[in-house]
Design an enzyme around this catalytic site. Structure first.
Site, PDB file in Angstrom:
ATOM      1  N   ARG A 221       0.844  -1.196   0.000  1.00 22.34           N
ATOM      2  CA  ARG A 221       0.000   0.000   0.000  1.00 22.34           C
ATOM      3  C   ARG A 221       0.874   1.240   0.000  1.00 22.34           C
ATOM      4  NH1 ARG A 221      -5.341  -1.676   3.475  1.00 22.34           N
ATOM      5  NH2 ARG A 221      -5.497  -3.738   2.497  1.00 22.34           N
ATOM      6  N   GLU A 223       0.493   4.048   1.093  1.00 22.08           N
ATOM      7  CA  GLU A 223       0.083   5.051   2.079  1.00 22.08           C
ATOM      8  C   GLU A 223       1.285   5.889   2.483  1.00 22.08           C
ATOM      9  OE1 GLU A 223      -1.273   2.356   4.988  1.00 22.08           O
ATOM     10  OE2 GLU A 223      -3.102   1.894   3.873  1.00 22.08           O
ATOM     11  N   ARG A 229       2.167   1.592  13.216  1.00 22.67           N
ATOM     12  CA  ARG A 229       1.416   0.378  12.898  1.00 22.67           C
ATOM     13  C   ARG A 229       1.102   0.203  11.413  1.00 22.67           C
ATOM     14  NH1 ARG A 229      -2.208   4.157  14.236  1.00 22.67           N
ATOM     15  NH2 ARG A 229      -4.367   3.982  13.558  1.00 22.67           N
ATOM     16  N   HIS A 230       1.713   1.043  10.569  1.00 22.44           N
ATOM     17  CA  HIS A 230       1.545   0.896   9.121  1.00 22.44           C
ATOM     18  C   HIS A 230       2.893   0.674   8.453  1.00 22.44           C
ATOM     19  CE1 HIS A 230      -2.228   3.092   9.955  1.00 22.44           C
ATOM     20  NE2 HIS A 230      -2.688   2.401   8.937  1.00 22.44           N
ATOM     21  N   GLU A 363      -6.241  -2.087  15.390  1.00 24.55           N
ATOM     22  CA  GLU A 363      -7.089  -2.889  14.499  1.00 24.55           C
ATOM     23  C   GLU A 363      -6.264  -4.072  14.000  1.00 24.55           C
ATOM     24  OE1 GLU A 363      -8.709  -0.799  10.997  1.00 24.55           O
ATOM     25  OE2 GLU A 363      -8.331  -2.675   9.933  1.00 24.55           O
ATOM     26  N   SER A 366     -10.099  -6.717   9.552  1.00 22.37           N
ATOM     27  CA  SER A 366     -11.408  -6.187   9.206  1.00 22.37           C
ATOM     28  C   SER A 366     -12.028  -7.112   8.178  1.00 22.37           C
ATOM     29  CB  SER A 366     -11.316  -4.745   8.725  1.00 22.37           C
ATOM     30  OG  SER A 366     -10.806  -4.697   7.432  1.00 22.37           O
ATOM     31  N   ARG A 414       0.376  -6.888  12.673  1.00 21.25           N
ATOM     32  CA  ARG A 414      -0.384  -6.269  13.778  1.00 21.25           C
ATOM     33  C   ARG A 414      -0.595  -7.285  14.899  1.00 21.25           C
ATOM     34  NH1 ARG A 414      -3.948  -2.031  11.724  1.00 21.25           N
ATOM     35  NH2 ARG A 414      -2.602  -0.756  10.412  1.00 21.25           N
TER      36      ARG A 414
HETATM   37  P1  AMO Z   1      -8.030  -3.700   5.516  1.00 21.82           P
HETATM   38  O1  AMO Z   1      -7.656  -2.649   4.537  1.00 21.82           O
HETATM   39  O2  AMO Z   1      -8.673  -3.248   6.780  1.00 21.82           O
HETATM   40  O3  AMO Z   1      -9.057  -4.727   4.867  1.00 21.82           O
HETATM   41  O4  AMO Z   1      -6.752  -4.586   5.848  1.00 21.82           O
HETATM   42  C1  AMO Z   1      -6.885  -5.749   6.631  1.00 21.82           C
HETATM   43  C2  AMO Z   1      -5.878  -5.748   7.757  1.00 21.82           C
HETATM   44  O5  AMO Z   1      -4.561  -5.662   7.237  1.00 21.82           O
HETATM   45  C3  AMO Z   1      -3.741  -4.924   8.129  1.00 21.82           C
HETATM   46  N1  AMO Z   1      -3.184  -3.781   7.407  1.00 21.82           N
HETATM   47  C4  AMO Z   1      -1.933  -3.318   7.558  1.00 21.82           C
HETATM   48  N2  AMO Z   1      -0.923  -3.716   8.330  1.00 21.82           N
HETATM   49  C5  AMO Z   1       0.227  -3.031   8.253  1.00 21.82           C
HETATM   50  N3  AMO Z   1       0.439  -1.967   7.459  1.00 21.82           N
HETATM   51  C6  AMO Z   1      -0.555  -1.511   6.659  1.00 21.82           C
HETATM   52  N4  AMO Z   1      -0.345  -0.477   5.857  1.00 21.82           N
HETATM   53  C7  AMO Z   1      -1.802  -2.204   6.692  1.00 21.82           C
HETATM   54  N5  AMO Z   1      -2.982  -2.032   6.052  1.00 21.82           N
HETATM   55  C8  AMO Z   1      -3.802  -3.000   6.508  1.00 21.82           C
HETATM   56  C9  AMO Z   1      -4.613  -4.477   9.283  1.00 21.82           C
HETATM   57  C10 AMO Z   1      -5.997  -4.559   8.695  1.00 21.82           C
HETATM   58  O6  AMO Z   1      -6.978  -4.794   9.683  1.00 21.82           O
HETATM   59  N6  AMO Z   1      -9.940  -6.684   1.935  1.00 21.82           N
HETATM   60  C11 AMO Z   1     -10.095  -6.218   3.300  1.00 21.82           C
HETATM   61  C12 AMO Z   1     -10.247  -7.353   4.279  1.00 21.82           C
HETATM   62  C13 AMO Z   1     -11.547  -8.098   4.109  1.00 21.82           C
HETATM   63  O7  AMO Z   1     -12.622  -7.439   4.099  1.00 21.82           O
HETATM   64  O8  AMO Z   1     -11.496  -9.321   4.004  1.00 21.82           O
HETATM   65  C14 AMO Z   1      -8.899  -5.356   3.682  1.00 21.82           C
HETATM   66  O9  AMO Z   1      -7.882  -5.334   3.015  1.00 21.82           O
HETATM   67  O10 AMO Z   1      -4.456  -5.402  10.345  1.00 21.82           O
END
Ligand code: AMO
Length: 440
Positions: A221, A223, A229-230, A363, A366, A414
């Site tokens: 991602r 971002e 935590r990202h 989180e 999700s 996470r």
């Molecule tokens: P979401 O975008 O909430 O949902 O991502 C799911 C989980 O992935 C982890 N996560 C991350 N961990 C570290 N760095 C990041 N940048 C990052 N982004 C996300 C988190 C998050 O809860 N397709 C949906 C899931 C679904 O509905 O099945 C999804 O991607 O722990």
């Protein structure tokens, strides 16, 4: 300095296997020098291998000139092989040491070393990450990654036992999954392609084939936010199941956590102790709060959020204090706060069948029930400003018989933060990638 050849030397024991009961036995050991103490007529080496530490003791008069000569050349983090005899000695750590009869120098380390991997001289995380391989030899990272191995293995076993089929979906894709802004673009021959943000659209399609699937994969991602935590590259455990709704996959998530926690508590005692954290002991059933209830709680904490908004980090931080030590779900989010593929509740379409699974303020996952009606899906795409033609292959699967389905994505990194008590996600990832770090 020339290195010695390994030749026919092979390890007979790991450090942890050498105990006083082996007194008098000959052993061959390998490892990295953690410490050297030279008391003149007696020299102590501490050797570390993947299992722990062992003391090597060379006394003048007892050790050969070859061994004493070699000892003069050694420095911390040199890689050596030692052949010698085990001696039970009360004063030695764990009551045992090895008297060397032969030493091979197999690798050298340049001094001064940039960090002290024992952690006795603390270093900033950035300096540690710059020298990650050396850093990983320390006891804390070592405990974290052993635990991570146990956790991944248990997740895999659990999901397989529950009847989920492990799949691998493409990471080079042609359109956005989780929103266009956070996509990494790349050149794919003459076409534009992107790195996958999640396996969402593939796992949904595969639920129409294998019914229950899971994937443990790497996602990307773009971002820009730089938080603890990202990361821009992370591992997600994705689960998707046909013929079930949101509550069913929440139950899978709950059972998964209970199972992992139990396994960690049983198999990672040494690691937990080293990390200074209690064995996880989640209390089930995990509470399920609606988004509306959480908004009320936040109001009580002084955060007056507008209905429909996402919850900002400072609010999560405070919420975490209210839910200390608790795993919990936040369900039925506003439809507009969730992606297009999440199913709106038919008689309350402003809310949807979605959940976030939380530990304190973090989180972990999700998920939710998915839109399984093609017309609604197209409408949802348009409502979210996306172009349905970018999703034609995904949409086509809905012409081939799509069952109702639900699932979730859990951030493995996470979860590891939570289990290890680490405040920074970089601690639980071998070679983290963020906006400022593409190396090592
Ligand atoms: P979401 O975008 O909430 O949902 O991502 C799911 C989980 O992935 C982890 N996560 C991350 N961990 C570290 N760095 C990041 N940048 C990052 N982004 C996300 C988190 C998050 O809860 N397709 C949906 C899931 C679904 O509905 O099945 C999804 O991607 O722990």
């Amino acid at each position: 300095m020339g290195l010695d050849e390994l030749g026919d030397w092979r390890r007979s024991h790991y450090s942890s296997e050498i105990n006083p009961a082996l007194d008098g036995s000959d052993v061959t050991i390998f490892g990295w020098i953690e410490d050297i103490r030279d008391l003149g007529r007696i020299k102590f080496l501490t050797l570390r291998d993947r299992e722990g530490l062992i003391q090597i003791t060379a006394k003048e008069g007892r050790a050969s000139p070859q061994v004493l000569g070699k000892l003069e050349l050694l420095g911390r983090q040199y890689v050596i092989g030692v052949r010698g005899r085990v001696k039970a000695v009360k004063e030695a750590p764990r009551g045992v040491e090895v008297e060397p009869s032969e030493i091979k120098i197999l690798g050298i380390a340049k001094h001064p070393l940039p960090i002290d991997p024992t952690g006795r001289v603390p270093a900033e995380i950035d300096v540690r990450l710059d020298n990650r391989v050396l850093d990983l030899r320390g006891p804390i990272p070592s405990a974290i990654f052993k635990m991570r191995h146990v956790v991944v293995g248990e997740i895999r076993n659990f999901l397989a036992e529950e009847g989920f089929l492990e799949v691998h979906t493409p990471k080079i894709i042609s359109s956005a999954t989780e929103g266009g802004a956070a996509l990494f673009a790349m050149e794919f021959f003459k076409r534009k392609a992107y790195l996958a943000q999640s396996p969402e659209l593939y796992k949904e399609q595969l639920s129409s084939v294998f019914e229950k699937v899971f994937e443990i994969g790497t996602y990307f991602r773009a971002e820009e936010s730089h938080t603890r935590r990202h990361l821009n590259e992370f591992i997600s455990v994705d689960v998707e199941e046909a013929f079930v709704g949101m509550e069913d996959v929440m139950d899978v998530q709950e059972r998964l956590i209970l199972r992992v926690a139990d396994r960690v508590a049983r198999s990672c005692r040494t690691e937990l102790e080293l990390l200074g954290v209690k064995a996880p002991a989640p209390r089930a059933p995990f509470r399920r709060y609606s988004y509306d209830e959480i908004l009320e709680e936040l109001k009580g904490l002084g955060f007056d959020l507008e209905w429909g908004e996402d919850i900002p980090t400072p609010a999560y931080r405070e919420l975490g204090k209210l839910h200390r030590g608790e795993y919990y779900f936040i369900i039925n989010w506003p439809t507009k706060a969730k992606p297009f593929y999440i199913k709106p509740i038919p008689n309350d379409p402003d809310r949807c069948y979605s959940f976030d699974f939380m530990y304190e303020w973090i989180e972990i996952s999700s998920g939710g029930a998915r839109v399984d009606d093609k017309d609604l899906l197209v409408r949802r795409l348009v409502e979210q400003g996306l172009d349905p033609s970018d999703f034609q292959h995904f949409l086509r699967a809905f012409d081939f018989g799509m069952p109702p389905h639900a699932g979730f994505g859990m951030g493995l990194d996470r979860l590891m933060m939570v289990l290890t008590g680490m405040e920074n996600i970089r601690e639980v990832v071998l070679f983290p990638r963020d906006r400022f770090r593409l190396e090592p």
